[in-house]
Design a protein around this motif. Structure first.
Motif, PDB file in Angstrom:
ATOM      1  N   THR A  70      45.597  49.170  76.308  1.00 31.14           N
ATOM      2  CA  THR A  70      44.570  49.209  75.257  1.00 31.14           C
ATOM      3  C   THR A  70      43.379  48.333  75.659  1.00 31.14           C
ATOM      4  O   THR A  70      42.228  48.727  75.447  1.00 31.14           O
ATOM      5  CB  THR A  70      45.158  48.780  73.888  1.00 31.14           C
ATOM      6  OG1 THR A  70      46.366  49.520  73.693  1.00 31.14           O
ATOM      7  CG2 THR A  70      44.209  49.097  72.747  1.00 31.14           C
ATOM      8  N   GLU A  74      48.857  54.977  73.413  1.00 31.20           N
ATOM      9  CA  GLU A  74      50.102  55.267  72.677  1.00 31.20           C
ATOM     10  C   GLU A  74      50.525  56.719  72.880  1.00 31.20           C
ATOM     11  O   GLU A  74      51.709  57.031  72.939  1.00 31.20           O
ATOM     12  CB  GLU A  74      49.912  54.979  71.178  1.00 31.20           C
ATOM     13  CG  GLU A  74      50.200  53.549  70.746  1.00 31.20           C
ATOM     14  CD  GLU A  74      49.179  52.526  71.205  1.00 31.20           C
ATOM     15  OE1 GLU A  74      48.093  52.918  71.683  1.00 31.20           O
ATOM     16  OE2 GLU A  74      49.463  51.310  71.096  1.00 31.20           O
ATOM     17  N   PHE A  94      50.132  52.172  66.006  1.00 28.36           N
ATOM     18  CA  PHE A  94      48.694  51.874  66.084  1.00 28.36           C
ATOM     19  C   PHE A  94      47.778  53.011  65.648  1.00 28.36           C
ATOM     20  O   PHE A  94      46.842  52.796  64.904  1.00 28.36           O
ATOM     21  CB  PHE A  94      48.394  51.433  67.524  1.00 28.36           C
ATOM     22  CG  PHE A  94      46.972  51.132  67.891  1.00 28.36           C
ATOM     23  CD1 PHE A  94      46.249  50.154  67.218  1.00 28.36           C
ATOM     24  CD2 PHE A  94      46.357  51.795  68.959  1.00 28.36           C
ATOM     25  CE1 PHE A  94      44.943  49.851  67.606  1.00 28.36           C
ATOM     26  CE2 PHE A  94      45.061  51.489  69.348  1.00 28.36           C
ATOM     27  CZ  PHE A  94      44.357  50.517  68.666  1.00 28.36           C
ATOM     28  N   ARG A 123      43.898  46.227  66.249  1.00 30.16           N
ATOM     29  CA  ARG A 123      44.661  45.728  67.392  1.00 30.16           C
ATOM     30  C   ARG A 123      45.987  45.097  66.941  1.00 30.16           C
ATOM     31  O   ARG A 123      46.035  44.369  65.957  1.00 30.16           O
ATOM     32  CB  ARG A 123      43.841  44.698  68.194  1.00 30.16           C
ATOM     33  CG  ARG A 123      42.614  45.253  68.885  1.00 30.16           C
ATOM     34  CD  ARG A 123      42.910  46.404  69.842  1.00 30.16           C
ATOM     35  NE  ARG A 123      43.898  46.109  70.856  1.00 30.16           N
ATOM     36  CZ  ARG A 123      43.637  45.563  72.040  1.00 30.16           C
ATOM     37  NH1 ARG A 123      42.398  45.257  72.348  1.00 30.16           N
ATOM     38  NH2 ARG A 123      44.607  45.349  72.910  1.00 30.16           N
ATOM     39  N   GLY A 124      47.016  45.395  67.702  1.00 28.86           N
ATOM     40  CA  GLY A 124      48.351  44.887  67.357  1.00 28.86           C
ATOM     41  C   GLY A 124      48.993  45.658  66.217  1.00 28.86           C
ATOM     42  O   GLY A 124      50.025  45.255  65.675  1.00 28.86           O
ATOM     43  N   GLY A 125      48.404  46.798  65.849  1.00 27.64           N
ATOM     44  CA  GLY A 125      48.820  47.505  64.632  1.00 27.64           C
ATOM     45  C   GLY A 125      50.125  48.275  64.709  1.00 27.64           C
ATOM     46  O   GLY A 125      50.562  48.842  63.708  1.00 27.64           O
TER      47      GLY A 125
HETATM   48  N1  ASP Z   1      48.228  49.053  71.688  1.00 28.15           N
HETATM   49  C1  ASP Z   1      47.621  48.422  70.562  1.00 28.15           C
HETATM   50  C2  ASP Z   1      47.080  47.065  70.970  1.00 28.15           C
HETATM   51  O1  ASP Z   1      47.230  46.659  72.113  1.00 28.15           O
HETATM   52  C3  ASP Z   1      48.537  48.319  69.390  1.00 28.15           C
HETATM   53  C4  ASP Z   1      49.801  47.509  69.598  1.00 28.15           C
HETATM   54  O2  ASP Z   1      50.235  47.274  70.728  1.00 28.15           O
HETATM   55  O3  ASP Z   1      50.373  47.092  68.602  1.00 28.15           O
HETATM   56  O4  ASP Z   1      46.485  46.427  70.159  1.00 28.15           O
END
Ligand code: ASP
Length: 436
Positions: A41, A119, A181, A195-197
């Motif tokens: 990402t 993803e 995500f 991000r991080g979703g």
């Molecule tokens: N790939 C996305 C990110 O790096 C979502 C995730 O990893 O949760 O933010």
């Protein structure tokens, strides 16, 4: 049904994907939510930045680098020529799509479509892997059920209806795989949960399918009692309540996306944090059980800005707070901490894009001071109302650290203090020594 989410590092190489395949090979049906392979990402964000700047050559360089990484992964991931060929064809088609943006106009819509590729690729590769291993699996596209509304909030009814339909259409599978995500927005365009979703996806999927448990697999053995980057000898917590976990996730514990507790809490589905590198470790169980009294953990959140509004008009006035809060609401800026005195109110924010406009508005009501480079240190636990001595212990530990703000009593689970980021490490260490 249980939901298992694997983050970027857990699917970060061919070998790690094999380990995940092993972990999901038990017979009970399950939904597996995957992130993009680690680093992807970020690379896609960089590619998008090049494209925004019309630096097509830079973008193409990055695209080819990433494409090569994926071809190498495919070679290592599959045993048979049949699946190696399938994998390569898949990579080729996704990267041809990404390359096509070097010719077109580039807007936020195209950026989101590019970010979704990570993803989409990881889940398709993993699906092939399970097929090659003879494990009954189905891919259920997140873009067919995960949706946010016009306020960027998940559309829970839509998610539930469409997720259940997707699963029903492919009955009798051992593993249902879906993308973390990514989602669609209220216009039906490709979007994401920030991000991080992927943790958030897992929690929404768990709630949508009435799962028995949501497991979040990362590379650390659960939520720790303090930040292992700054403090030695931290230990994983075996149990936390939803509220305690939400406070910790929001105030800096990196292991879990802060939004991901709420859907699980509302549906009362336990969330288990597990370590892919050490699957036998117990991890942390987050549930509605409040557990024992006392201090459980400490976390810190950086990049905090404090805003102080001083006004003679606040004296004996009502409606002043409403006016202040409305300004932050107008600029969609969440407030974390707040303290008041008779002549001033101090509050903290971590989103500063609209700060100058907010300050301009606030100045109508008084003088405004801004302090930057601050950190919130948050002590989390179960502090029942009658219990005495917690505040004393916390402030005793922090006696040498200058404190800018204190928040106590907002909930039974959190005491927060605001310090200079330069004092954060010392504060975490001092609290660790005195509290545990
Ligand atoms: N790939 C996305 C990110 O790096 C979502 C995730 O990893 O949760 O933010």
């Amino acid at each position: 049904m249980i939901v298992l989410k694997f983050g970027g590092t857990s699917v970060g190489s061919a070998q790690r994907m094999h380990e995940v395949a092993q972990l999901v090979s038990f017979s009970e049906p399950k939904i597996v939510v995957l992130s993009a392979m680690s680093g992807t990402t970020n690379s896609l964000v960089e590619i998008a930045n090049y494209l925004y700047k019309k630096n097509n050559e830079g973008a193409l360089d990055q695209i080819l680098n990433l494409e090569k990484k994926y071809f190498d992964t495919v070679n290592e991931l599959y045993k048979t020529d049949e699946f190696k060929a399938k994998g390569k064809e898949l990579i080729q088609s996704h990267f041809n799509y990404i390359k096509s943006f070097t010719q077109d106009m580039f807007t936020i819509y195209e950026e989101k479509a590019i970010l979704a590729q990570g993803e989409l690729i990881s889940t398709a590769l993993f699906h092939f892997l399970l097929q090659e291993q003879g494990i009954k699996s189905a891919l259920i596209p997140a873009l067919n059920f995960m949706r946010i509304d016009k306020d960027n909030e998940p559309d829970l009814f839509y998610i539930r209806e469409n997720l259940q339909r997707e699963v029903k259409e492919q009955e009798q599978q051992s593993v249902y795989i879906t993308q973390g995500f990514i989602c669609r927005n209220s216009y039906g365009e490709i979007d994401n949960l920030k991000r991080g979703g992927s943790d958030y996806t897992a929690s929404l999927v768990g709630a949508g399918i009435n799962a028995d448990e949501i497991q979040i697999w990362t590379d650390i053995d659960g939520m720790h009692n303090n930040d292992p980057r700054y403090v030695e000898n931290t230990h994983p917590l075996s149990h936390l309540s939803f509220d305690e976990a939400a406070e910790l996730a929001y105030f800096g514990a990196k292991i879990l996306h802060p939004s991901s507790i709420l859907p699980a809490k509302l549906a009362n589905i336990p969330v288990r944090l597990k370590n892919t590198m050490q699957p036998e470790a117990e991890g942390t169980l987050i549930s509605s059980i409040t557990g024992t009294e006392g201090i459980k953990a400490i976390a810190a959140k950086d990049d905090i800005t404090a805003v102080k509004i001083k006004s003679g008009r606040m004296l004996l006035a009502y409606g002043f707070m409403r006016k202040v809060f409305e300004i932050f609401e107008m600029y969609k800026t969440p407030i974390d901490m707040i303290t008041t005195s008779e002549v001033a109110v101090s509050l903290t924010i971590d989103e500063t894009q609209n700060l100058s406009k907010i300050v301009e508005e606030l100045q109508k009501y008084g003088s405004v001071e801004i302090d930057e480079n601050l950190s919130i240190i948050c002590v989390v636990g179960n502090f029942i109302a009658e219990s005495k001595g917690y505040a004393l212990k916390i402030f005793d530990a922090l006696q040498d650290i200058p404190i800018r703000m204190i928040s106590y009593g907002g909930s039974k689970h959190n005491v927060s203090v605001l310090v200079n980021t330069s004092d954060k490490k010392a504060a975490l260490q001092a609290l660790n020594e005195k509290l545990f």
